[in-house]
Design a protein around this motif. Structure first.
Motif, PDB file in Angstrom:
ATOM      1  N   VAL A  45       0.855  -1.202   0.000  1.00  0.00           N
ATOM      2  CA  VAL A  45       0.000   0.000   0.000  1.00  0.00           C
ATOM      3  C   VAL A  45       0.886   1.245   0.000  1.00  0.00           C
ATOM      4  O   VAL A  45       0.649   2.198  -0.759  1.00  0.00           O
ATOM      5  CB  VAL A  45      -0.961   0.003   1.212  1.00  0.00           C
ATOM      6  CG1 VAL A  45      -1.612   1.368   1.387  1.00  0.00           C
ATOM      7  CG2 VAL A  45      -2.011  -1.085   1.067  1.00  0.00           C
ATOM      8  N   LEU A  46       1.919   1.231   0.819  1.00  0.00           N
ATOM      9  CA  LEU A  46       2.813   2.397   0.899  1.00  0.00           C
ATOM     10  C   LEU A  46       3.521   2.664  -0.418  1.00  0.00           C
ATOM     11  O   LEU A  46       3.569   3.807  -0.863  1.00  0.00           O
ATOM     12  CB  LEU A  46       3.843   2.203   2.015  1.00  0.00           C
ATOM     13  CG  LEU A  46       3.323   2.441   3.424  1.00  0.00           C
ATOM     14  CD1 LEU A  46       4.308   1.914   4.456  1.00  0.00           C
ATOM     15  CD2 LEU A  46       3.048   3.916   3.659  1.00  0.00           C
ATOM     16  N   VAL A  47       4.091   1.633  -1.046  1.00  0.00           N
ATOM     17  CA  VAL A  47       4.839   1.885  -2.282  1.00  0.00           C
ATOM     18  C   VAL A  47       3.916   2.257  -3.438  1.00  0.00           C
ATOM     19  O   VAL A  47       4.348   2.892  -4.392  1.00  0.00           O
ATOM     20  CB  VAL A  47       5.782   0.725  -2.694  1.00  0.00           C
ATOM     21  CG1 VAL A  47       6.862   0.516  -1.665  1.00  0.00           C
ATOM     22  CG2 VAL A  47       5.041  -0.558  -2.968  1.00  0.00           C
ATOM     23  N   GLU A  48       2.635   1.881  -3.332  1.00  0.00           N
ATOM     24  CA  GLU A  48       1.686   2.246  -4.388  1.00  0.00           C
ATOM     25  C   GLU A  48       1.069   3.629  -4.171  1.00  0.00           C
ATOM     26  O   GLU A  48       0.879   4.375  -5.118  1.00  0.00           O
ATOM     27  CB  GLU A  48       0.574   1.192  -4.494  1.00  0.00           C
ATOM     28  CG  GLU A  48       1.068  -0.122  -5.060  1.00  0.00           C
ATOM     29  CD  GLU A  48       0.009  -1.210  -5.067  1.00  0.00           C
ATOM     30  OE1 GLU A  48      -1.119  -0.983  -4.551  1.00  0.00           O
ATOM     31  OE2 GLU A  48       0.314  -2.295  -5.582  1.00  0.00           O
ATOM     32  N   LYS A  49       0.760   3.963  -2.906  1.00  0.00           N
ATOM     33  CA  LYS A  49       0.033   5.208  -2.634  1.00  0.00           C
ATOM     34  C   LYS A  49       0.888   6.311  -2.036  1.00  0.00           C
ATOM     35  O   LYS A  49       0.501   7.471  -2.061  1.00  0.00           O
ATOM     36  CB  LYS A  49      -1.145   4.918  -1.701  1.00  0.00           C
ATOM     37  CG  LYS A  49      -2.192   4.029  -2.335  1.00  0.00           C
ATOM     38  CD  LYS A  49      -3.380   3.853  -1.433  1.00  0.00           C
ATOM     39  CE  LYS A  49      -4.428   3.004  -2.125  1.00  0.00           C
ATOM     40  NZ  LYS A  49      -5.605   2.809  -1.295  1.00  0.00           N
ATOM     41  N   HIS A  50       2.018   5.941  -1.457  1.00  0.00           N
ATOM     42  CA  HIS A  50       2.897   6.921  -0.802  1.00  0.00           C
ATOM     43  C   HIS A  50       4.332   6.640  -1.246  1.00  0.00           C
ATOM     44  O   HIS A  50       5.188   6.304  -0.437  1.00  0.00           O
ATOM     45  CB  HIS A  50       2.769   6.832   0.722  1.00  0.00           C
ATOM     46  CG  HIS A  50       1.373   7.051   1.219  1.00  0.00           C
ATOM     47  ND1 HIS A  50       0.834   8.308   1.358  1.00  0.00           N
ATOM     48  CD2 HIS A  50       0.403   6.176   1.579  1.00  0.00           C
ATOM     49  CE1 HIS A  50      -0.407   8.196   1.790  1.00  0.00           C
ATOM     50  NE2 HIS A  50      -0.695   6.920   1.935  1.00  0.00           N
ATOM     51  N   THR A  51       4.562   6.790  -2.540  1.00  0.00           N
ATOM     52  CA  THR A  51       5.852   6.414  -3.125  1.00  0.00           C
ATOM     53  C   THR A  51       7.028   7.166  -2.517  1.00  0.00           C
ATOM     54  O   THR A  51       8.152   6.684  -2.560  1.00  0.00           O
ATOM     55  CB  THR A  51       5.847   6.633  -4.651  1.00  0.00           C
ATOM     56  OG1 THR A  51       5.507   8.000  -4.909  1.00  0.00           O
ATOM     57  CG2 THR A  51       4.850   5.718  -5.333  1.00  0.00           C
ATOM     58  N   ASP A  52       6.768   8.325  -1.936  1.00  0.00           N
ATOM     59  CA  ASP A  52       7.859   9.128  -1.394  1.00  0.00           C
ATOM     60  C   ASP A  52       8.154   8.825   0.077  1.00  0.00           C
ATOM     61  O   ASP A  52       9.002   9.466   0.685  1.00  0.00           O
ATOM     62  CB  ASP A  52       7.577  10.623  -1.574  1.00  0.00           C
ATOM     63  CG  ASP A  52       6.293  11.072  -0.890  1.00  0.00           C
ATOM     64  OD1 ASP A  52       5.440  10.218  -0.567  1.00  0.00           O
ATOM     65  OD2 ASP A  52       6.134  12.284  -0.680  1.00  0.00           O
ATOM     66  N   TYR A  53       7.483   7.833   0.666  1.00  0.00           N
ATOM     67  CA  TYR A  53       7.745   7.449   2.059  1.00  0.00           C
ATOM     68  C   TYR A  53       8.971   6.541   2.054  1.00  0.00           C
ATOM     69  O   TYR A  53       8.880   5.319   1.930  1.00  0.00           O
ATOM     70  CB  TYR A  53       6.519   6.770   2.673  1.00  0.00           C
ATOM     71  CG  TYR A  53       6.588   6.744   4.182  1.00  0.00           C
ATOM     72  CD1 TYR A  53       6.290   7.878   4.926  1.00  0.00           C
ATOM     73  CD2 TYR A  53       6.983   5.603   4.859  1.00  0.00           C
ATOM     74  CE1 TYR A  53       6.369   7.876   6.312  1.00  0.00           C
ATOM     75  CE2 TYR A  53       7.066   5.588   6.241  1.00  0.00           C
ATOM     76  CZ  TYR A  53       6.753   6.726   6.963  1.00  0.00           C
ATOM     77  OH  TYR A  53       6.841   6.718   8.327  1.00  0.00           O
ATOM     78  N   VAL A  54      10.126   7.150   2.182  1.00  0.00           N
ATOM     79  CA  VAL A  54      11.419   6.504   1.949  1.00  0.00           C
ATOM     80  C   VAL A  54      11.648   5.278   2.834  1.00  0.00           C
ATOM     81  O   VAL A  54      12.214   4.280   2.384  1.00  0.00           O
ATOM     82  CB  VAL A  54      12.574   7.522   2.133  1.00  0.00           C
ATOM     83  CG1 VAL A  54      13.917   6.877   1.913  1.00  0.00           C
ATOM     84  CG2 VAL A  54      12.394   8.704   1.202  1.00  0.00           C
ATOM     85  N   GLY A  55      11.200   5.333   4.080  1.00  0.00           N
ATOM     86  CA  GLY A  55      11.456   4.238   5.012  1.00  0.00           C
ATOM     87  C   GLY A  55      10.898   2.898   4.583  1.00  0.00           C
ATOM     88  O   GLY A  55      11.378   1.844   5.014  1.00  0.00           O
ATOM     89  N   THR A  56       9.905   2.917   3.742  1.00  0.00           N
ATOM     90  CA  THR A  56       9.266   1.681   3.289  1.00  0.00           C
ATOM     91  C   THR A  56      10.234   0.758   2.565  1.00  0.00           C
ATOM     92  O   THR A  56      10.218  -0.454   2.770  1.00  0.00           O
ATOM     93  CB  THR A  56       8.114   2.010   2.309  1.00  0.00           C
ATOM     94  OG1 THR A  56       7.217   2.912   2.927  1.00  0.00           O
ATOM     95  CG2 THR A  56       7.390   0.757   1.862  1.00  0.00           C
ATOM     96  N   TYR A  57      11.063   1.317   1.720  1.00  0.00           N
ATOM     97  CA  TYR A  57      11.826   0.516   0.771  1.00  0.00           C
ATOM     98  C   TYR A  57      12.839  -0.415   1.445  1.00  0.00           C
ATOM     99  O   TYR A  57      12.974  -1.576   1.037  1.00  0.00           O
ATOM    100  CB  TYR A  57      12.488   1.436  -0.261  1.00  0.00           C
ATOM    101  CG  TYR A  57      11.447   2.181  -1.051  1.00  0.00           C
ATOM    102  CD1 TYR A  57      10.811   1.583  -2.129  1.00  0.00           C
ATOM    103  CD2 TYR A  57      11.047   3.463  -0.689  1.00  0.00           C
ATOM    104  CE1 TYR A  57       9.822   2.242  -2.834  1.00  0.00           C
ATOM    105  CE2 TYR A  57      10.054   4.133  -1.380  1.00  0.00           C
ATOM    106  CZ  TYR A  57       9.447   3.514  -2.458  1.00  0.00           C
ATOM    107  OH  TYR A  57       8.452   4.169  -3.150  1.00  0.00           O
ATOM    108  N   TYR A  58      13.513   0.050   2.448  1.00  0.00           N
ATOM    109  CA  TYR A  58      14.481  -0.797   3.142  1.00  0.00           C
ATOM    110  C   TYR A  58      13.773  -1.984   3.797  1.00  0.00           C
ATOM    111  O   TYR A  58      14.180  -3.138   3.650  1.00  0.00           O
ATOM    112  CB  TYR A  58      15.243   0.017   4.193  1.00  0.00           C
ATOM    113  CG  TYR A  58      16.244  -0.797   4.963  1.00  0.00           C
ATOM    114  CD1 TYR A  58      17.516  -1.025   4.457  1.00  0.00           C
ATOM    115  CD2 TYR A  58      15.911  -1.356   6.192  1.00  0.00           C
ATOM    116  CE1 TYR A  58      18.437  -1.790   5.161  1.00  0.00           C
ATOM    117  CE2 TYR A  58      16.819  -2.114   6.901  1.00  0.00           C
ATOM    118  CZ  TYR A  58      18.079  -2.329   6.383  1.00  0.00           C
ATOM    119  OH  TYR A  58      18.989  -3.098   7.074  1.00  0.00           O
TER     120      TYR A  58
END
Length: 106
Positions: A45-58
């Motif tokens: 959900v985060l990478v689809e709707k909040h792509t700029d929430y950097v902490g998600t990716y790690y």
């Protein structure tokens, strides 16, 4: 205790359904409880709707690594590197680049 925290975060999310921090917190809480499927759902959900929430990716990349989905982990790390560069987040950038490099070396 953890289930209570999960319920509290879910209640906060009902009040603020577009708050990326709360979505991230739910993902992390599910991860702590060993429910990687639900954690994956919230990270997605985060990478689809909040792509700029950097902490998600790690954290999403690490989740993919634990599931031995290494191609997905590398793709997530690379996307995170790009997002961190755009955001000027040097700390996240170095973490993501380190995780990506480590995975590529194995």
């Amino acid at each position: 205790m953890a289930t209570n925290r999960l319920a509290q975060i879910a209640a906060f999310l009902e009040e603020s359904p577009n708050d990326p921090f709360l979505i991230f917190a739910l993902a992390k809480e599910h991860e702590k409880l060993g429910d990687e499927e639900k954690a994956l759902h919230y990270y997605t959900v985060l990478v689809e709707k909040h792509t700029d929430y950097v902490g998600t990716y790690y954290h999403l990349g690490k989740l993919h690594e634990r599931s031995e989905n290494f191609e997905a982990a590398l793709a997530v790390y690379q996307k995170g590197v790009n997002v961190a560069k755009q955001a000027g987040d040097q700390h996240a950038l170095s973490e993501l680049m380190g995780a990506k490099w480590e995975l590529e070396e194995d």
